[in-house]
Design a protein around this motif. Sequence first.
Motif, short mmCIF file in Angstrom:
data_model
loop_
_atom_site.label_atom_id
_atom_site.label_comp_id
_atom_site.label_asym_id
_atom_site.label_seq_id
_atom_site.Cartn_x
_atom_site.Cartn_y
_atom_site.Cartn_z
N VAL A 20 0.84 -1.20 0.00
CA VAL A 20 0.00 0.00 0.00
C VAL A 20 0.87 1.26 0.00
O VAL A 20 0.63 2.19 -0.77
N LEU A 21 1.90 1.29 0.85
CA LEU A 21 2.75 2.48 0.92
C LEU A 21 3.58 2.65 -0.36
O LEU A 21 3.82 3.78 -0.80
N THR A 22 3.99 1.55 -0.97
CA THR A 22 4.71 1.62 -2.25
C THR A 22 3.80 2.20 -3.34
O THR A 22 4.22 3.03 -4.14
N TYR A 64 -3.64 7.87 4.13
CA TYR A 64 -2.25 8.32 4.16
C TYR A 64 -2.01 9.15 2.90
O TYR A 64 -2.37 8.74 1.80
N PRO A 65 -1.38 10.32 3.05
CA PRO A 65 -1.18 11.20 1.89
C PRO A 65 -0.41 10.52 0.76
O PRO A 65 0.61 9.86 0.98
N ASN A 66 -0.92 10.68 -0.44
CA ASN A 66 -0.31 10.09 -1.63
C ASN A 66 0.86 10.96 -2.07
O ASN A 66 0.69 12.14 -2.35
N THR A 67 2.05 10.37 -2.12
CA THR A 67 3.23 11.13 -2.53
C THR A 67 3.73 10.70 -3.90
O THR A 67 4.79 11.10 -4.34
N LYS A 68 2.95 9.88 -4.57
CA LYS A 68 3.33 9.32 -5.87
C LYS A 68 3.50 10.39 -6.94
O LYS A 68 4.30 10.26 -7.85
#
Length: 186
Positions: free
Chosen positions: A69-71, A180-184
């Motif tokens: 999920v974090l990836t 969780y904020p998306n940093t992609k």
Amino acid sequence: MRERFRKIQLLFCLIAFSGLLTGCASNAPSVNVDETQDFNSINSFYVKSPLNSVNPTLENSIAQTITDVLTAKGLTEASQNEADVLVGFFPFTESKDNGTRLNIGLGSGTFGRSGGISIGSVFSIPVGEQFTEYQNLQIDITRESTFVYSASGSTEIKANDAITVQRALNELVQSLLDNYPNTKDK
């Protein structure tokens, strides 16, 4: 008199409906995000093993789902010493009494215009399943000993086999990390 009875009936229905809605909402995830954090500067993470290790296979599955999920949100997995944030998780099981009972009242009494006396007892007989099992999970993400993201929730365990529990936990992890904020898209 009839109008007053209807008002009391309506009030009782509203209270019962509110209680039902509150009961349904109690299983919703609880999420807290530290808005003062600069999430754009968080690029890597490390998933720590839980302190309450009970089932390593299930815990590895939770850790892998957290990683996935974090990836997908744009972070990269790193070693504990190089990671921007540390991810801790705490799974535990809880059983709740669902209160399904049949109550039978026995007794006798004398009633008059000014009051009454009642003598009796009530038997409570369990009906059906008495306990519901829940798998609870807390996920905490810290940066330099400061919490930046914390989420907790639970899922009802419908069967006790490992595959069903694993699937339920994977879905729970995804729901806990949804906010969780998306940093992609940096």
